[in-house]
Scaffold this motif. Structure first.
Motif, PDB file in Angstrom:
ATOM      1  N   CYS A   1     -21.900  25.955 -14.712  1.00  0.00           N
ATOM      2  CA  CYS A   1     -22.083  25.214 -15.960  1.00  0.00           C
ATOM      3  C   CYS A   1     -22.499  26.140 -17.093  1.00  0.00           C
ATOM      4  O   CYS A   1     -23.206  27.126 -16.886  1.00  0.00           O
ATOM      5  CB  CYS A   1     -23.155  24.142 -15.789  1.00  0.00           C
ATOM      6  SG  CYS A   1     -22.693  22.863 -14.610  1.00  0.00           S
ATOM      7  N   ASP A   2     -22.073  25.793 -18.305  1.00  0.00           N
ATOM      8  CA  ASP A   2     -22.470  26.508 -19.504  1.00  0.00           C
ATOM      9  C   ASP A   2     -23.752  25.861 -20.019  1.00  0.00           C
ATOM     10  O   ASP A   2     -23.736  24.788 -20.589  1.00  0.00           O
ATOM     11  CB  ASP A   2     -21.368  26.422 -20.560  1.00  0.00           C
ATOM     12  CG  ASP A   2     -21.738  27.160 -21.832  1.00  0.00           C
ATOM     13  OD1 ASP A   2     -22.813  27.789 -21.877  1.00  0.00           O
ATOM     14  OD2 ASP A   2     -20.946  27.113 -22.780  1.00  0.00           O
TER      15      ASP A   2
ATOM     16  N   ASP B   1     -13.889  35.383 -18.400  1.00  0.00           N
ATOM     17  CA  ASP B   1     -14.862  34.324 -18.111  1.00  0.00           C
ATOM     18  C   ASP B   1     -14.565  33.120 -18.991  1.00  0.00           C
ATOM     19  O   ASP B   1     -14.157  33.270 -20.147  1.00  0.00           O
ATOM     20  CB  ASP B   1     -16.290  34.815 -18.391  1.00  0.00           C
ATOM     21  CG  ASP B   1     -16.773  35.793 -17.330  1.00  0.00           C
ATOM     22  OD1 ASP B   1     -16.136  35.882 -16.255  1.00  0.00           O
ATOM     23  OD2 ASP B   1     -17.784  36.462 -17.575  1.00  0.00           O
ATOM     24  N   SER B   2     -14.780  31.948 -18.458  1.00  0.00           N
ATOM     25  CA  SER B   2     -14.555  30.666 -19.140  1.00  0.00           C
ATOM     26  C   SER B   2     -13.072  30.310 -19.266  1.00  0.00           C
ATOM     27  O   SER B   2     -12.717  29.387 -19.988  1.00  0.00           O
ATOM     28  CB  SER B   2     -15.212  30.624 -20.527  1.00  0.00           C
ATOM     29  OG  SER B   2     -16.591  30.838 -20.412  1.00  0.00           O
TER      30      SER B   2
ATOM     31  N   CYS C   1     -15.231  22.624 -12.581  1.00  0.00           N
ATOM     32  CA  CYS C   1     -16.258  23.613 -12.923  1.00  0.00           C
ATOM     33  C   CYS C   1     -16.826  24.261 -11.666  1.00  0.00           C
ATOM     34  O   CYS C   1     -17.120  23.580 -10.687  1.00  0.00           O
ATOM     35  CB  CYS C   1     -17.417  22.955 -13.676  1.00  0.00           C
ATOM     36  SG  CYS C   1     -16.965  22.278 -15.266  1.00  0.00           S
TER      37      CYS C   1
ATOM     38  N   LYS D   1     -18.872  27.004 -17.565  1.00  0.00           N
ATOM     39  CA  LYS D   1     -18.910  28.448 -17.808  1.00  0.00           C
ATOM     40  C   LYS D   1     -17.759  29.112 -17.071  1.00  0.00           C
ATOM     41  O   LYS D   1     -17.102  29.995 -17.594  1.00  0.00           O
ATOM     42  CB  LYS D   1     -20.254  29.030 -17.357  1.00  0.00           C
ATOM     43  CG  LYS D   1     -20.409  30.503 -17.658  1.00  0.00           C
ATOM     44  CD  LYS D   1     -21.787  30.999 -17.296  1.00  0.00           C
ATOM     45  CE  LYS D   1     -21.962  32.468 -17.649  1.00  0.00           C
ATOM     46  NZ  LYS D   1     -23.290  32.959 -17.265  1.00  0.00           N
ATOM     47  N   THR D   2     -17.523  28.679 -15.848  1.00  0.00           N
ATOM     48  CA  THR D   2     -16.381  29.132 -15.059  1.00  0.00           C
ATOM     49  C   THR D   2     -15.762  27.929 -14.368  1.00  0.00           C
ATOM     50  O   THR D   2     -16.435  26.925 -14.127  1.00  0.00           O
ATOM     51  CB  THR D   2     -16.797  30.172 -13.996  1.00  0.00           C
ATOM     52  OG1 THR D   2     -17.797  29.593 -13.152  1.00  0.00           O
ATOM     53  CG2 THR D   2     -17.340  31.440 -14.642  1.00  0.00           C
TER      54      THR D   2
END
Length: 93
Positions: free
Chosen positions: A84-85, A55-56, A81, A72-73
């Motif tokens: 979102c983180d 992940d990420s 993206c 986030k991914t």
């Protein structure tokens, strides 16, 4: 925990089945960690041996690279993206 599994080929071979983010290393007869950027890999501790990315991270030129800030991914590139983180340093839209 390691699970022994048998595979058939020219002869019966038994080796450990490794958990996610680890790979079987025959020299030591144990599962060793993949590089942190890998979800699965073909060699331990090697960011160029990733089969799938953690992940990420995203695969770029056969190496897993961290997604851009606030991602986030991501897909295809570090700036594309796909989620979102929410704990990132910048507000997200």
């Amino acid at each position: 925990s390691n699970i022994d599994a048998c595979t058939t080929g020219d002869s019966l071979k038994c080796q450990k089945v490794c958990e996610s983010n680890t790979v079987y290393f025959s020299d030591l007869d144990q599962c060793l960690n993949c590089d942190n950027s890998c979800q699965s890999c073909t060699a331990p501790f090697d960011n160029s041996a990733c089969v799938t990315c953690a992940d990420s991270y995203v695969m770029v030129n056969k190496v897993c690279v961290r997604c851009g800030i606030n991602c986030k991914t991501c897909l295809g590139s570090t700036t594309n993206c796909s989620s979102c983180d929410e704990s990132g340093p910048l507000p997200y839209l």
